[in-house]
Design a protein around this motif. Structure first.
Motif, PDB file in Angstrom:
ATOM      1  N   VAL A  26       0.870  -1.178   0.000  1.00 18.55           N
ATOM      2  CA  VAL A  26       0.000   0.000   0.000  1.00 18.55           C
ATOM      3  C   VAL A  26       0.909   1.230   0.000  1.00 18.55           C
ATOM      4  O   VAL A  26       1.555   1.528   1.001  1.00 18.55           O
ATOM      5  N   PRO A  27       1.007   1.915  -1.121  1.00 21.42           N
ATOM      6  CA  PRO A  27       1.941   3.057  -1.175  1.00 21.42           C
ATOM      7  C   PRO A  27       1.465   4.268  -0.382  1.00 21.42           C
ATOM      8  O   PRO A  27       2.261   5.105   0.016  1.00 21.42           O
ATOM      9  N   GLY A  28       0.173   4.360  -0.133  1.00 20.31           N
ATOM     10  CA  GLY A  28      -0.401   5.503   0.601  1.00 20.31           C
ATOM     11  C   GLY A  28      -1.859   5.641   0.214  1.00 20.31           C
ATOM     12  O   GLY A  28      -2.390   4.799  -0.515  1.00 20.31           O
ATOM     13  N   GLU A 184      -6.348  11.992   2.298  1.00 20.61           N
ATOM     14  CA  GLU A 184      -5.611  12.928   1.439  1.00 20.61           C
ATOM     15  C   GLU A 184      -4.151  13.051   1.873  1.00 20.61           C
ATOM     16  O   GLU A 184      -3.275  13.292   1.070  1.00 20.61           O
ATOM     17  N   ARG A 185      -3.917  12.914   3.187  1.00 21.71           N
ATOM     18  CA  ARG A 185      -2.541  13.101   3.658  1.00 21.71           C
ATOM     19  C   ARG A 185      -2.096  12.016   4.651  1.00 21.71           C
ATOM     20  O   ARG A 185      -1.284  12.258   5.524  1.00 21.71           O
ATOM     21  N   ARG A 186      -2.655  10.850   4.481  1.00 21.27           N
ATOM     22  CA  ARG A 186      -2.183   9.725   5.302  1.00 21.27           C
ATOM     23  C   ARG A 186      -2.616   8.411   4.659  1.00 21.27           C
ATOM     24  O   ARG A 186      -3.346   8.416   3.674  1.00 21.27           O
ATOM     25  N   THR A 187      -2.173   7.316   5.266  1.00 27.14           N
ATOM     26  CA  THR A 187      -2.566   6.003   4.749  1.00 27.14           C
ATOM     27  C   THR A 187      -3.755   5.503   5.570  1.00 27.14           C
ATOM     28  O   THR A 187      -3.709   5.530   6.807  1.00 27.14           O
ATOM     29  N   VAL A 188      -4.787   5.077   4.869  1.00 31.18           N
ATOM     30  CA  VAL A 188      -5.971   4.562   5.560  1.00 31.18           C
ATOM     31  C   VAL A 188      -6.259   3.162   5.044  1.00 31.18           C
ATOM     32  O   VAL A 188      -6.297   2.935   3.836  1.00 31.18           O
ATOM     33  N   LEU A 189      -6.445   2.257   5.977  1.00 31.27           N
ATOM     34  CA  LEU A 189      -6.826   0.894   5.619  1.00 31.27           C
ATOM     35  C   LEU A 189      -8.227   0.662   6.158  1.00 31.27           C
ATOM     36  O   LEU A 189      -8.453   0.700   7.373  1.00 31.27           O
ATOM     37  N   ALA A 199     -17.117   0.991  -2.172  1.00 32.42           N
ATOM     38  CA  ALA A 199     -17.489   1.623  -3.452  1.00 32.42           C
ATOM     39  C   ALA A 199     -17.544   3.142  -3.316  1.00 32.42           C
ATOM     40  O   ALA A 199     -17.200   3.875  -4.243  1.00 32.42           O
ATOM     41  N   GLN A 200     -17.972   3.618  -2.145  1.00 36.06           N
ATOM     42  CA  GLN A 200     -18.144   5.059  -1.954  1.00 36.06           C
ATOM     43  C   GLN A 200     -16.883   5.763  -1.447  1.00 36.06           C
ATOM     44  O   GLN A 200     -16.856   6.982  -1.352  1.00 36.06           O
ATOM     45  N   THR A 201     -15.879   4.993  -1.040  1.00 33.72           N
ATOM     46  CA  THR A 201     -14.726   5.612  -0.375  1.00 33.72           C
ATOM     47  C   THR A 201     -13.396   5.371  -1.081  1.00 33.72           C
ATOM     48  O   THR A 201     -12.523   6.241  -1.041  1.00 33.72           O
ATOM     49  N   CYS A 202     -13.242   4.185  -1.676  1.00 36.50           N
ATOM     50  CA  CYS A 202     -11.910   3.790  -2.142  1.00 36.50           C
ATOM     51  C   CYS A 202     -11.833   3.705  -3.669  1.00 36.50           C
ATOM     52  O   CYS A 202     -12.828   3.404  -4.332  1.00 36.50           O
ATOM     53  N   THR A 203     -10.658   3.918  -4.183  1.00 38.13           N
ATOM     54  CA  THR A 203     -10.432   3.628  -5.598  1.00 38.13           C
ATOM     55  C   THR A 203      -9.631   2.329  -5.720  1.00 38.13           C
ATOM     56  O   THR A 203      -9.686   1.655  -6.727  1.00 38.13           O
ATOM     57  N   GLU A 204      -8.903   2.007  -4.670  1.00 36.91           N
ATOM     58  CA  GLU A 204      -8.087   0.786  -4.663  1.00 36.91           C
ATOM     59  C   GLU A 204      -8.647  -0.174  -3.628  1.00 36.91           C
ATOM     60  O   GLU A 204      -9.107   0.257  -2.571  1.00 36.91           O
ATOM     61  N   LEU A 205      -8.576  -1.470  -3.939  1.00 34.36           N
ATOM     62  CA  LEU A 205      -8.994  -2.429  -2.925  1.00 34.36           C
ATOM     63  C   LEU A 205      -8.248  -3.749  -3.047  1.00 34.36           C
ATOM     64  O   LEU A 205      -7.640  -4.044  -4.091  1.00 34.36           O
ATOM     65  N   ALA A 206      -8.301  -4.488  -1.960  1.00 40.25           N
ATOM     66  CA  ALA A 206      -7.759  -5.845  -1.936  1.00 40.25           C
ATOM     67  C   ALA A 206      -8.863  -6.735  -1.402  1.00 40.25           C
ATOM     68  O   ALA A 206      -9.642  -6.302  -0.553  1.00 40.25           O
TER      69      ALA A 206
END
Lengths: 296, 267
Positions: A26-28, A184-189, A199-206
């Motif tokens: 996860v790059p960020g 926007e300025r941190r990593t969130v998992l 669907a409403q929050t992420c563009t990337e998923l695992a």
């Protein structure tokens, strides 16, 4: 803050394999972690917070190796964590509970701590009940206290496990917006089994399935996978037995079914535009088929 | 503020607000003390009201409390550590950048301090009444010394047992066993055929410090010609200090075990 998870395996009591050779970077930004109950999401979250150690593999967060005590401590200094089953002290008020967690997170400056607790109580919309004992809080209100405590130290890494369970629709939207802003300025998992939250929050998923990573990519990648595999049909008899039924809605005295299947379930079934949920259902279908074949 | 201090502060705050603490410790001792002081002239503390020195009076008064203290402390403190896991708070606190051992010690000190408050209020209030009524301010110092040397070590030992025991067995069973322990390690007769810690340097009725430092006539010390007599040396200042040191060391060792077990369970 970058997360590198390399071939991580976690087995409980020597028997139950919760994670198997999971590798993920996860790059960020924000990453959604999707999976059925028991897929290994919570185990992965607990490994990342340093609560448990893997049996194999390596986890690096930022420059910190989670295999070392110093590494875990360094990560915990910049970590905000909302566990799936958040416990609180029922005999403390929300303000006192947050003050206690803030002290443990190293917010030693009293005026700053008080101000920060006040801001977060406002942010999660429980300022009016802040001086009531947590014993009397509803599940949703406790969840909001949980969200507030995770943000106390303005974390660089935010790990939230099923954050919206128990929240009403308005609060859920509010929290999803907040998560996106925080990313926007941190990593969130964000770990969840609620597809709509991702669907409403992420563009990337695992996606995890039975302890293995079965998908890593964008939300649109997973959605597009279901192209040509999602069908709509109306019927009044028994429900179709082909594929996986995603929804069933009353329709002019009959029922409109939405089905995910590799082949057209019936002659009158019409292909429809897939959603993320359809993509996830198809992936789960394929994965269980693969698992069944491997077992055979 | 350190994790230890923050945890101690909040544990103290939470415990002190529990009515059970006041009911379980303060109320019985309060009623007991009331009967002792206001009872008939031939029984209770009133018997010596005008006769004995402040030092003897505080020991007599403490004598009413001491035998039941470890039992009451153990029962009251039994759920303090295990409840963090039951409530689901432990997982959250374990992800904070704090030392788990420091939080455990903070919790222990906060819980013990809160449990001591009701006993201290009743006991020290009694001493104040005596000191004023008899015009003997020395009673205050003696009662304070007795509280620190007798009540505090007992509390620390009972507290550490209460942090370890409920991790090994269900809390209600631990509460039953600590009552049994209290009888075995203090309240039995020294001459009993059944080997016990009664009258030893590890006695839960604190016979050596009570006998040596406070001249208590009720303290049983010295060899008795029964099993475990090697733990019943002649009463001297040295053996009284040894008794206190052993009880505190035992409390520290048991707390360490409780911490190690707690860390293992968290994994």
């Amino acid at each position: 803050m970058r997360l590198d998870i390399v071939r991580v395996t976690k087995t409980f009591r020597g028997k139950v394999r919760a994670l198997e050779e999971v590798s993920l970077t996860v790059p960020g930004g924000i990453l959604g972690l999707l999976g059925a109950n028991g897929a290994g999401k919570t185990t992965l979250m607990r490994l990342l917070t340093g609560l448990i150690r893997p049996n194999g593999g390596q986890i690096t967060i930022g420059d910190h190796d989670m295999a070392t005590a110093d590494g875990r401590l360094a990560v915990q200094r910049v970590l905000g964590y909302l566990p799936q089953d958040l416990g609180v002290y029922p005999d403390l008020t929300a303000r006192q509970f947050l003050d206690y967690v803030a002290l443990l997170k190293g917010l030693d400056d009293r005026p700053y701590r008080r101000r920060r607790v006040g801001e977060l109580l406002e942010l999660v919309n429980i300022a009016d009940a802040a001086d009531r004992k947590l014993r009397g809080y509803s599940g949703g209100m406790r969840r909001r206290v949980g969200i507030a405590q995770a943000l106390l130290n303005d974390p660089e890494l935010l790990i939230v496990d099923e954050p919206t369970s128990g929240l009403d629709p308005e609060e859920r939207i509010r929290f999803r917006t907040l998560l996106s802003q925080l990313a926007e300025r941190r990593t969130v998992l964000l770990s969840t089994h609620i597809v709509d939250d991702i669907a409403q929050t992420c563009t990337e998923l695992a996606v995890l399935g039975r302890g293995r990573l079965i998908f890593r990519g964008t939300v649109s990648d997973l959605t597009e996978r279901a192209n040509g595999n999602v069908w709509s049909l109306v019927g009044s008899g028994p429900a179709p037995s082909v594929g996986t039924m995603v929804s069933a809605l009353p329709h002019d005295g009959a029922t409109r079914y939405r089905i995910v299947a590799a082949t057209r379930p019936s002659a009158d079934a019409q292909p429809v535009v897939p959603t993320l949920e359809d993509g996830y259902v198809l992936l789960a279908q394929q994965h269980s088929l693969t698992a069944a074949e491997s077992a055979a | 503020m350190t994790a230890l201090a923050a945890t101690a502060r909040y544990e103290l705050r939470m415990q002190l607000r529990k009515p059970a603490i006041w009911i379980a410790t303060g109320l019985p001792f309060g009623v007991y003390a009331l009967f002792a002081v206001l009872g008939s002239d031939s029984t209770g503390l009133r018997r010596h009201w005008y006769e004995i020195s402040p030092k003897l009076w505080v020991v007599e008064a403490l004598g009413w409390f001491t035998p039941a203290l470890p039992m009451v402390f153990g029962i009251v403190l039994a759920d303090r550590l295990v409840r963090d896991r039951k409530l689901g708070v432990a997982e959250l606190l374990d992800t904070t950048p704090t030392n788990r051992g420091a939080r455990l010690v903070g919790k222990y000190l906060g819980a013990c301090a809160a449990t001591a408050v009701p006993v201290a209020v009743v006991y020290l209030a009694g001493a104040v009444v005596f000191a004023v009524w008899r015009d003997q301010p020395a009673a205050l110092w003696w009662s304070l010394a007795a509280f620190v040397m007798i009540v505090v070590p007992l509390l620390l030992l009972a507290g550490s047992l209460s942090f370890l025991g409920p991790q090994l067995m269900p809390t209600p069973l631990f509460r039953v066993l600590i009552v049994a322990l209290f009888f075995w390690a203090g309240a039995t007769e020294v001459e009993s055929e059944f080997p016990s810690f009664a009258g030893t340097v590890l006695s839960l009725t604190m016979d050596y410090p009570l006998g040596v430092f406070f001249d208590s006539a009720n303290a049983t010390t010295g060899p008795a010609g029964v099993a475990l007599d090697f733990l019943r040396p002649q009463p001297t200042t040295g053996t009284a200090v040894l008794s206190l040191a052993l009880i505190l060391a035992l409390a520290a060792a048991i707390l360490w075990m409780a911490g190690a077990l707690n860390a293992r369970t968290s994994e």
